[in-house]
Design an enzyme around this catalytic site. Sequence first.
Site, PDB file in Angstrom:
ATOM      1  CD  GLU A  46      -8.120 -54.188  30.421  1.00  0.00           C
ATOM      2  OE1 GLU A  46      -8.609 -53.371  29.232  1.00  0.00           O
ATOM      3  OE2 GLU A  46      -6.948 -54.459  30.676  1.00  0.00           O
ATOM      4  CB  ALA A 159      14.024 -53.701 -17.969  1.00  0.00           C
ATOM      5  CB  SER A 163       5.256 -52.806 -11.417  1.00  0.00           C
ATOM      6  OG  SER A 163       4.671 -51.805 -10.683  1.00  0.00           O
ATOM      7  CB  THR A 191       6.707 -46.152  -6.030  1.00  0.00           C
ATOM      8  OG1 THR A 191       7.620 -47.192  -6.136  1.00  0.00           O
ATOM      9  CG2 THR A 191       5.364 -46.753  -6.338  1.00  0.00           C
ATOM     10  CG  ASP A 195       3.401 -46.788 -10.023  1.00  0.00           C
ATOM     11  OD1 ASP A 195       3.967 -47.070 -11.219  1.00  0.00           O
ATOM     12  OD2 ASP A 195       3.858 -47.868  -9.404  1.00  0.00           O
ATOM     13  CG  LEU A 199       0.050 -45.136  -1.698  1.00  0.00           C
ATOM     14  CD1 LEU A 199       1.264 -44.624  -0.955  1.00  0.00           C
ATOM     15  CD2 LEU A 199       0.284 -46.444  -2.312  1.00  0.00           C
ATOM     16  CD  GLU A 248       1.217 -50.811  -0.717  1.00  0.00           C
ATOM     17  OE1 GLU A 248       1.286 -50.667  -1.925  1.00  0.00           O
ATOM     18  OE2 GLU A 248      -0.039 -51.048  -0.129  1.00  0.00           O
TER      19      GLU A 248
HETATM   20  N1  LIG Z   1       5.960 -54.959  -7.402  1.00  0.00           N
HETATM   21  C1  LIG Z   1       6.053 -54.349  -6.440  1.00  0.00           C
HETATM   22  O1  LIG Z   1       5.592 -54.797  -5.473  1.00  0.00           O
HETATM   23  C2  LIG Z   1       6.003 -52.589  -6.719  1.00  0.00           C
HETATM   24  C3  LIG Z   1       5.549 -51.854  -5.538  1.00  0.00           C
HETATM   25  C4  LIG Z   1       6.100 -50.578  -5.838  1.00  0.00           C
HETATM   26  C5  LIG Z   1       6.537 -49.995  -6.995  1.00  0.00           C
HETATM   27  N2  LIG Z   1       6.780 -50.901  -7.916  1.00  0.00           N
HETATM   28  C6  LIG Z   1       7.441 -50.169  -9.165  1.00  0.00           C
HETATM   29  O2  LIG Z   1       8.995 -50.175  -8.800  1.00  0.00           O
HETATM   30  C7  LIG Z   1       9.290 -49.019  -9.699  1.00  0.00           C
HETATM   31  C8  LIG Z   1       9.934 -47.907  -8.694  1.00  0.00           C
HETATM   32  O3  LIG Z   1      11.052 -48.540  -8.027  1.00  0.00           O
HETATM   33  P1  LIG Z   1      12.203 -48.091  -7.824  1.00  0.00           P
HETATM   34  O4  LIG Z   1      13.226 -48.938  -7.090  1.00  0.00           O
HETATM   35  O5  LIG Z   1      12.870 -47.367  -9.137  1.00  0.00           O
HETATM   36  O6  LIG Z   1      12.001 -46.758  -6.894  1.00  0.00           O
HETATM   37  P2  LIG Z   1      11.468 -46.384  -5.347  1.00  0.00           P
HETATM   38  O7  LIG Z   1      11.987 -47.216  -4.479  1.00  0.00           O
HETATM   39  O8  LIG Z   1       9.860 -46.251  -5.555  1.00  0.00           O
HETATM   40  O9  LIG Z   1      11.992 -45.109  -5.265  1.00  0.00           O
HETATM   41  C9  LIG Z   1      13.415 -44.762  -4.977  1.00  0.00           C
HETATM   42  C10 LIG Z   1      13.481 -43.548  -4.495  1.00  0.00           C
HETATM   43  O10 LIG Z   1      13.311 -43.824  -3.060  1.00  0.00           O
HETATM   44  C11 LIG Z   1      14.180 -42.607  -2.410  1.00  0.00           C
HETATM   45  N3  LIG Z   1      15.008 -43.607  -1.623  1.00  0.00           N
HETATM   46  C12 LIG Z   1      15.235 -44.692  -1.663  1.00  0.00           C
HETATM   47  N4  LIG Z   1      16.340 -45.333  -0.723  1.00  0.00           N
HETATM   48  C13 LIG Z   1      16.590 -44.169   0.092  1.00  0.00           C
HETATM   49  C14 LIG Z   1      17.125 -43.805   1.349  1.00  0.00           C
HETATM   50  N5  LIG Z   1      17.874 -44.786   1.863  1.00  0.00           N
HETATM   51  N6  LIG Z   1      17.020 -42.385   1.792  1.00  0.00           N
HETATM   52  C15 LIG Z   1      16.287 -41.651   1.159  1.00  0.00           C
HETATM   53  N7  LIG Z   1      15.538 -41.712   0.035  1.00  0.00           N
HETATM   54  C16 LIG Z   1      15.785 -43.056  -0.540  1.00  0.00           C
HETATM   55  C17 LIG Z   1      15.080 -41.938  -3.326  1.00  0.00           C
HETATM   56  O11 LIG Z   1      14.287 -40.815  -3.610  1.00  0.00           O
HETATM   57  P3  LIG Z   1      15.300 -39.350  -4.125  1.00  0.00           P
HETATM   58  O12 LIG Z   1      15.767 -39.868  -5.606  1.00  0.00           O
HETATM   59  O13 LIG Z   1      14.100 -38.546  -4.263  1.00  0.00           O
HETATM   60  O14 LIG Z   1      16.130 -39.490  -2.937  1.00  0.00           O
HETATM   61  C18 LIG Z   1      14.920 -42.950  -4.412  1.00  0.00           C
HETATM   62  O15 LIG Z   1      15.364 -42.251  -5.833  1.00  0.00           O
HETATM   63  C19 LIG Z   1       7.989 -48.211 -10.122  1.00  0.00           C
HETATM   64  O16 LIG Z   1       8.080 -48.499 -11.612  1.00  0.00           O
HETATM   65  C20 LIG Z   1       6.774 -49.021  -9.628  1.00  0.00           C
HETATM   66  O17 LIG Z   1       5.893 -49.168 -10.749  1.00  0.00           O
HETATM   67  C21 LIG Z   1       6.776 -52.183  -7.816  1.00  0.00           C
END
Ligand SMILES: NC(=O)c1ccc[n+]([C@@H]2O[C@H](COP(=O)([O-])OP(=O)(O)OC[C@H]3O[C@@H](n4cnc5c(N)ncnc54)[C@H](OP(=O)(O)O)[C@@H]3O)[C@@H](O)[C@H]2O)c1
Length: 315
Positions: A46, A159, A163, A191, A195, A199, A248
């Site tokens: 404003e 798998a 990604s 991630t 990766d 970001l 993300e």
């Molecule tokens: N297609 C897409 O949009 C996309 C986006 C991003 C990534 N990706 C791919 O996804 C893959 C990784 O995915 P991901 O599922 O394996 O791993 P992620 O979700 O990136 O990370 C998992 C980690 O996050 C932490 N975490 C998750 N939930 C939690 C909670 N409730 N409290 C505390 N910490 C928590 C833990 O870390 P700690 O073990 O340290 O506790 C867990 O090991 C990569 O290969 C990446 O390239 C794809």
Amino acid sequence: MAAALALSERTRARTYPNPNVGCVLVRDGAVVGRGWTQPGGRPHAEAMALDQAGERARGATAYVTLEPCAHASPRGPACADLLVAAGIARAAVALGDPDPRTDGSGIARLRAAGIAVDVGIGADAARRAMAGFLARRALRRPHVTLKLALSLDGAAAMADGRSQWITGPEARAHAHLERARHEAILVGRGTWEADRPRLDVRLAGLEGRTPLRVVLSAGAAAAGEGDWRWINSPAQIDSLPADHLLVEGGARTAAAFLRADLVDRLLLYRAPILIGGGRTLPDIGLAALGDAHARWRLADSRQLGSDRLEVYERG
Ligand SMILES: NC(=O)c1ccc[n+]([C@@H]2O[C@H](COP(=O)([O-])OP(=O)(O)OC[C@H]3O[C@@H](n4cnc5c(N)ncnc54)[C@H](OP(=O)(O)O)[C@@H]3O)[C@@H](O)[C@H]2O)c1
């Protein structure tokens, strides 16, 4: 009001902890002043519009996306007082301000000065435009958008975790624009390790708009690296200096936020590819299939190159 809302978008995610407000002053059918909350939160919309209009504000109608503030601060006078002093005749206000320092008293002050005030015009759009500010007030946490890039068969990665990339350049550019609309961005430790994502915002003209970068890890006692912030549970997002958070992924992090009911908006970038046996969302805590329905409402959908973007909001 639509013009005022468009102005408010200019500084989305740059006015924290203030709301991103837009204001248009109209007299005799012509716009005489336009304003939007400036980066850092001041001047208010404003004040900027009144400054532009000068004497032409007398007798004008003010279209404001949020109730004008009623509290003076060391950083500036109350906008309700400025509007009264400028002699506007009418005000259209999209939404009341839940901030207890204003909460109705901005509108009351205008009315007490003889200004006709309409409230509620464009309220739904204003709620969307100021979703971050409103989430912080109502829920004491940032507004959360979850971004997922998925194949046609719902996989976020192969798998083995690879990604990069599922979507094409247009979708990725759009995702960078979304980054610029958030004060903070978060990935899971998986991630971060797989990766090492930057970001950042890699769009011409928006390079300076990289948000605060956050990693989720239960072992987050880890100090982190550089200017990255680490948190150890989704609930800790309330401590981030941000009203808009972009999550993300990856899939486990997405599921953790969904399980905790901390997702307000979904951005699904769907690529026309099949992966087969890829990584999909793990358990999100659903007890019955019926509970999955009526949770999400399609808010936008468009083509980005060969990919499809669907935006969902809480139903
Ligand atoms: N297609 C897409 O949009 C996309 C986006 C991003 C990534 N990706 C791919 O996804 C893959 C990784 O995915 P991901 O599922 O394996 O791993 P992620 O979700 O990136 O990370 C998992 C980690 O996050 C932490 N975490 C998750 N939930 C939690 C909670 N409730 N409290 C505390 N910490 C928590 C833990 O870390 P700690 O073990 O340290 O506790 C867990 O090991 C990569 O290969 C990446 O390239 C794809």
